[in-house]
Design a protein around this motif. Structure first.
Motif, PDB file in Angstrom:
ATOM      1  N   UNK A   4       0.816  -1.215   0.000  1.00 37.96           N
ATOM      2  CA  UNK A   4       0.000   0.000   0.000  1.00 37.96           C
ATOM      3  C   UNK A   4       0.847   1.261   0.000  1.00 37.96           C
ATOM      4  N   UNK A   5       2.150   1.108   0.183  1.00 37.28           N
ATOM      5  CA  UNK A   5       2.993   2.287   0.290  1.00 37.28           C
ATOM      6  C   UNK A   5       3.806   2.520  -0.968  1.00 37.28           C
ATOM      7  N   UNK A   6       3.240   2.169  -2.111  1.00 38.75           N
ATOM      8  CA  UNK A   6       3.917   2.535  -3.353  1.00 38.75           C
ATOM      9  C   UNK A   6       3.265   3.804  -3.891  1.00 38.75           C
ATOM     10  N   UNK A   7       3.969   4.520  -4.723  1.00 39.76           N
ATOM     11  CA  UNK A   7       3.539   5.841  -5.185  1.00 39.76           C
ATOM     12  C   UNK A   7       2.146   5.833  -5.805  1.00 39.76           C
ATOM     13  N   UNK A   8       1.857   4.861  -6.651  1.00 41.93           N
ATOM     14  CA  UNK A   8       0.545   4.815  -7.316  1.00 41.93           C
ATOM     15  C   UNK A   8      -0.600   4.712  -6.311  1.00 41.93           C
ATOM     16  N   UNK A   9      -0.456   3.821  -5.332  1.00 42.56           N
ATOM     17  CA  UNK A   9      -1.512   3.639  -4.329  1.00 42.56           C
ATOM     18  C   UNK A   9      -1.663   4.860  -3.440  1.00 42.56           C
ATOM     19  N   UNK A  10      -0.550   5.444  -3.030  1.00 44.62           N
ATOM     20  CA  UNK A  10      -0.612   6.619  -2.167  1.00 44.62           C
ATOM     21  C   UNK A  10      -1.251   7.783  -2.912  1.00 44.62           C
ATOM     22  N   UNK A  11      -0.823   8.026  -4.150  1.00 41.35           N
ATOM     23  CA  UNK A  11      -1.422   9.111  -4.937  1.00 41.35           C
ATOM     24  C   UNK A  11      -2.918   8.890  -5.128  1.00 41.35           C
ATOM     25  N   UNK A  12      -3.307   7.669  -5.402  1.00 42.36           N
ATOM     26  CA  UNK A  12      -4.726   7.344  -5.577  1.00 42.36           C
ATOM     27  C   UNK A  12      -5.513   7.661  -4.306  1.00 42.36           C
ATOM     28  N   UNK A  13      -4.955   7.313  -3.150  1.00 40.85           N
ATOM     29  CA  UNK A  13      -5.620   7.598  -1.879  1.00 40.85           C
ATOM     30  C   UNK A  13      -5.682   9.091  -1.597  1.00 40.85           C
ATOM     31  N   UNK A  14      -4.623   9.822  -1.919  1.00 35.57           N
ATOM     32  CA  UNK A  14      -4.605  11.267  -1.702  1.00 35.57           C
ATOM     33  C   UNK A  14      -5.685  11.935  -2.546  1.00 35.57           C
ATOM     34  N   UNK A  15      -5.766  11.551  -3.810  1.00 39.26           N
ATOM     35  CA  UNK A  15      -6.770  12.135  -4.706  1.00 39.26           C
ATOM     36  C   UNK A  15      -8.178  11.774  -4.233  1.00 39.26           C
ATOM     37  N   UNK A  16      -8.379  10.522  -3.833  1.00 38.65           N
ATOM     38  CA  UNK A  16      -9.691  10.087  -3.359  1.00 38.65           C
ATOM     39  C   UNK A  16     -10.078  10.829  -2.082  1.00 38.65           C
ATOM     40  N   UNK A  17      -9.124  11.004  -1.168  1.00 34.47           N
ATOM     41  CA  UNK A  17      -9.412  11.710   0.087  1.00 34.47           C
ATOM     42  C   UNK A  17      -9.818  13.154  -0.193  1.00 34.47           C
ATOM     43  N   UNK A  18      -9.131  13.808  -1.096  1.00 34.83           N
ATOM     44  CA  UNK A  18      -9.459  15.192  -1.447  1.00 34.83           C
ATOM     45  C   UNK A  18     -10.854  15.281  -2.067  1.00 34.83           C
ATOM     46  N   UNK A  19     -11.149  14.375  -2.956  1.00 35.16           N
ATOM     47  CA  UNK A  19     -12.455  14.370  -3.614  1.00 35.16           C
ATOM     48  C   UNK A  19     -13.575  14.141  -2.595  1.00 35.16           C
TER      49      UNK A  19
END
Length: 69
Positions: A4-19
């Motif tokens: 879960x701590x790879x760049x793609x997953x983290x970026x996806x979570x950041x974008x989802x959290x913001x949305x």
């Protein structure tokens, strides 16, 4: 176990959290949906602004995600 701590997953979570936050969800609700602690969601929301301002690859991901919706 999925990494879960790879760049793609983290970026996806950041974008989802913001949305979700922009949609009115509370921090605890966002954390529950992402399987993260609410303090992680706070960190994600702080990082979103920094990444969007200074990281072109992240900004491109956000813009691509916005076009898909």
């Amino acid at each position: 176990m999925m990494a879960t701590r790879n760049r793609e997953n983290v970026d996806r979570n950041i974008i989802a959290a913001k949305r979700m936050r922009d949609g009115g969800d509370k921090l605890v609700e966002i954390g529950r949906k992402l399987g993260k602690h609410h303090s992680t969601v706070i960190y994600y929301l702080q990082r979103y602004g920094e990444l969007y301002a200074f990281n072109k690859q992240f900004r491109d991901k956000v813009n691509e995600n916005n076009r898909a919706i």
